[in-house]
Design an enzyme around this catalytic site. Structure first.
Site, PDB file in Angstrom:
ATOM      1  N   GLU A  74      -6.510 -12.877  -4.405  1.00 30.28           N
ATOM      2  CA  GLU A  74      -5.890 -12.816  -3.075  1.00 30.28           C
ATOM      3  C   GLU A  74      -6.697 -13.721  -2.148  1.00 30.28           C
ATOM      4  OE1 GLU A  74      -6.139  -8.810  -1.645  1.00 30.28           O
ATOM      5  OE2 GLU A  74      -4.866  -7.991  -3.235  1.00 30.28           O
ATOM      6  N   ASN A  75      -6.090 -14.061  -1.010  1.00 23.70           N
ATOM      7  CA  ASN A  75      -6.875 -14.655   0.064  1.00 23.70           C
ATOM      8  C   ASN A  75      -7.457 -13.525   0.897  1.00 23.70           C
ATOM      9  OD1 ASN A  75      -3.981 -14.379   0.617  1.00 23.70           O
ATOM     10  ND2 ASN A  75      -4.478 -14.989   2.694  1.00 23.70           N
ATOM     11  N   ASP A  91      -7.104  -4.505   9.884  1.00 21.33           N
ATOM     12  CA  ASP A  91      -6.404  -3.217   9.972  1.00 21.33           C
ATOM     13  C   ASP A  91      -5.785  -3.062  11.358  1.00 21.33           C
ATOM     14  OD1 ASP A  91      -7.072  -2.574   7.417  1.00 21.33           O
ATOM     15  OD2 ASP A  91      -8.652  -1.151   7.915  1.00 21.33           O
ATOM     16  N   ARG A 144      -0.878 -11.998   4.579  1.00 23.06           N
ATOM     17  CA  ARG A 144       0.173 -11.085   4.212  1.00 23.06           C
ATOM     18  C   ARG A 144       1.440 -11.483   4.911  1.00 23.06           C
ATOM     19  NH1 ARG A 144      -1.036  -5.753   4.204  1.00 23.06           N
ATOM     20  NH2 ARG A 144      -3.281  -6.074   4.306  1.00 23.06           N
ATOM     21  N   LEU A 186      -8.478 -13.815   4.283  1.00 22.08           N
ATOM     22  CA  LEU A 186      -8.030 -13.905   5.676  1.00 22.08           C
ATOM     23  C   LEU A 186      -6.740 -14.704   5.729  1.00 22.08           C
ATOM     24  CD1 LEU A 186     -11.548 -14.809   7.162  1.00 22.08           C
ATOM     25  CD2 LEU A 186     -10.468 -12.550   7.152  1.00 22.08           C
ATOM     26  N   HIS A 235     -19.370 -12.671  -0.181  1.00 26.25           N
ATOM     27  CA  HIS A 235     -19.887 -14.023  -0.400  1.00 26.25           C
ATOM     28  C   HIS A 235     -21.112 -14.339   0.447  1.00 26.25           C
ATOM     29  CE1 HIS A 235     -17.903 -15.066   3.429  1.00 26.25           C
ATOM     30  NE2 HIS A 235     -16.906 -14.315   2.979  1.00 26.25           N
ATOM     31  N   THR A 258     -10.812 -11.463  -4.451  1.00 28.65           N
ATOM     32  CA  THR A 258     -10.362 -11.955  -3.147  1.00 28.65           C
ATOM     33  C   THR A 258     -11.105 -13.245  -2.771  1.00 28.65           C
ATOM     34  OG1 THR A 258     -10.038 -11.331  -0.840  1.00 28.65           O
ATOM     35  CG2 THR A 258     -11.947 -10.404  -1.937  1.00 28.65           C
ATOM     36  N   ASP A 271       0.845  -1.191   0.000  1.00 30.33           N
ATOM     37  CA  ASP A 271       0.000   0.000   0.000  1.00 30.33           C
ATOM     38  C   ASP A 271       0.884   1.246   0.000  1.00 30.33           C
ATOM     39  OD1 ASP A 271      -2.987  -0.643   0.468  1.00 30.33           O
ATOM     40  OD2 ASP A 271      -1.985  -1.985   1.881  1.00 30.33           O
ATOM     41  N   GLU A 295     -10.836  -1.145  -2.507  1.00 29.16           N
ATOM     42  CA  GLU A 295     -11.705  -1.934  -3.379  1.00 29.16           C
ATOM     43  C   GLU A 295     -12.721  -1.052  -4.099  1.00 29.16           C
ATOM     44  OE1 GLU A 295     -11.506  -5.945  -0.581  1.00 29.16           O
ATOM     45  OE2 GLU A 295     -13.071  -4.448  -0.203  1.00 29.16           O
TER      46      GLU A 295
END
Length: 518
Positions: free
Chosen positions: A408-409, A129, A448, A411, A328, A370, A81, A214
């Site tokens: 991406e994943n 976050d 991450r 979680l 989802h 994601t 980021d 997003e």
């Protein structure tokens, strides 16, 4: 590296042709060349606070050691980021890139590629976050006198994570519009990071288009009390978006139409609302008009900013990308309520993601999705959640429109089940030993980097995962080379974009499990 002659494309060579072109002695090399077409690049997202809230790069030795371990694992690159709130935090047009320059040099030294996110949103208030990096104070100060610069729900609560798309073209920020601020930031990035761009270190510019980076409305903010699996709320009640809606409704011959007042609150279930209940407002003429307007505003917002980003990075060997959120929950019910409040007008008979993909084609941009690690069986039944079907729909929409598709994943996961699900989604029908598979991801970003990832069994499993993503081949820096960015194609009429919504086609086939598990 493939040993095919340069005039033969691997994708056009059948087994029969290979036998004509190669002697038996070159068969293993041919096989490696064909397998290389199955290689999916793996990137790792850097920690949110790799650059501190004071815009300093302090963890130099720690980061260097972590990058070394990623390199040893065969990882292709990292994603980071690039926070607007840090770089332009001191005042309008006053940019401080020093911390990011230091970080990017370290990434270059490690031999890794770099995906840079133009993060025009706040860090803080969303899942995962761990730090708080607001958008620039001088921008928020404008909101003290005009709070409608922020996304607003029906109850009047302001969301300061990201500026409402209603001010995209409003010159409220010391004479600049929101889009002009984003463009100036990207221009300054290009000028200051020219060395990394020219050297091919930076390969991807992901343009932040909303909360959490997003392309969506902030419909489910934890900071305002939302909890999973609430349907969220429509977030379009600032005066700028409200005026836009009223004007469009009048143009359509319905000046009496107002924004919805029957769609419930953040933590409602669909059937508690008049809007989302069976045969509710969402299927009426008025409801359809609103949902079309709401989702079209989001598509146009992305389109305009990508067009400007394209001008900024013209000629650079990068691809532009956007991120779509994996909503989802409530996917299994006809109203798809949580997707609709976020701005994705997706129903059982309307493809709300292929319209976005169609818009991206004019910019040749990559769509990054994601929740690639999630299985339906891991979700609670009351959420009516279907992450696997959602992933298959969105990936298929991107592939049908000819886009690069990345994932991406959602979680942090370290287990084989998650990795094997990602592998299945990366190559839906497995490895093709004779060349490119019918479909594959352009890349995957693991969320991450942490000490936990790089320790013991976690690190060992992750290394195996990277190898499997690479089709059991070693690291290769020449996979999917990028051409210099060409100018976006002419603007596409919204009618042509909306043609992609119908018919809603079934997704491409996806195997139940990967053929190359960790």
């Amino acid at each position: 590296m493939s040993v095919l002659p340069h005039f033969i494309k691997p994708s056009s060579v059948s087994n029969k042709t290979v036998k004509l072109v190669f002697s038996e002695h070159t068969q293993p090399a041919t096989m490696a060349g064909n397998l290389l077409a199955n290689y999916v690049q793996v990137n790792v997202m850097l920690p949110l606070d790799v650059v501190t809230v004071d815009n300093k790069f302090e963890k130099v030795d720690e980061t260097r050691a972590q990058l070394k371990k990623l390199t040893e694992a065969g990882v292709d690159g990292v994603m980071v980021d690039v926070w607007w709130g840090l770089v332009e935090g001191k005042g309008p047009g006053s940019y401080d890139w020093e911390a990011y320059k230091q970080l990017f040099r370290l990434v270059q030294e490690a031999g890794l590629k770099l995906q840079a996110i133009m993060s025009f949103h706040q860090c803080g208030g969303n899942v995962g976050d761990i730090v708080n990096i607001p958008i620039p104070q001088w921008v928020r100060d404008v909101g003290a006198n005009d709070p409608d610069i922020f996304y607003t729900n029906r109850g009047g609560a302001r969301n300061i994570e990201y500026l409402t798309l209603g001010v995209d073209d409003q010159p409220l920020f010391h004479g600049r519009t929101a889009i002009q601020m984003y463009v100036d930031y990207m221009k300054s990035f290009r000028e200051n990071m020219a060395e990394c761009l020219d050297a091919g270190v930076i390969v991807d510019i992901e343009v932040g288009l909303g909360p959490a980076g997003e392309m969506r409305y902030p419909s489910y903010p934890q900071s305002q009390g939302w909890v999973f699996p609430g349907i969220g709320e429509f977030i379009c009640y600032d005066k700028y978006l409200e005026a836009d809606f009223k004007a469009e409704a009048a143009k359509a011959g319905h000046p009496e139409w107002e924004l919805p007042d029957d769609a419930g609150e953040y933590n409602d279930t669909p059937e508690k609302t008049r809007f989302f209940t069976d045969n509710g407002t969402y299927v009426t003429e008025k409801g359809k008009f609103f949902l079309t307007w709401y989702s079209n505003k989001l598509i146009k917002h992305g389109d305009k900013i990508l067009d400007e980003a394209n001008k900024v990075f013209l000629g650079c060997r990068v691809q532009l990308a956007i991120k779509i959120s994996g909503i989802h929950w409530w996917y299994r019910v006809p109203n798809h309520a949580a997707e609709l409040t976020a701005g994705y007008y997706n129903l059982d008979n309307r493809d709300g993601y292929r319209t976005i993909a169609r818009m991206l084609t004019r910019h040749r941009a990559c769509v990054n999705f994601t929740c690639a690690e999630m299985r339906d069986s891991e979700q609670s039944s009351e959420a009516k959640s279907a992450p696997e079907e959602l992933v298959q729909q969105v990936l298929s929409a991107g592939w049908r429109e000819g886009l690069h598709v990345a994932c991406e994943n959602a979680l942090g996961r370290y287990d084989a089940t998650a990795y094997n699900t990602i592998l299945r989604n990366s190559r839906p029908t497995g490895i093709n030993k004779n060349g490119p598979p019918e479909h594959k991801l352009f890349g995957f970003t693991y969320l991450r980097l942490s000490d936990e990832l790089l320790e013991g069994q976690n690190y060992s499993t992750f290394k195996t995962f990277v190898k499997r993503m690479h089709a059991n081949l070693g690291y290769n820096s020449n996979v999917d080379p990028l051409e210099p960015l060409q100018r976006s194609m002419p603007e596409m009429p919204i009618g042509k974009i909306l043609q992609a919504a119908h018919p809603k086609l079934a997704p491409f086939p996806f195997d139940e499990n990967t053929d190359l598990p960790v």
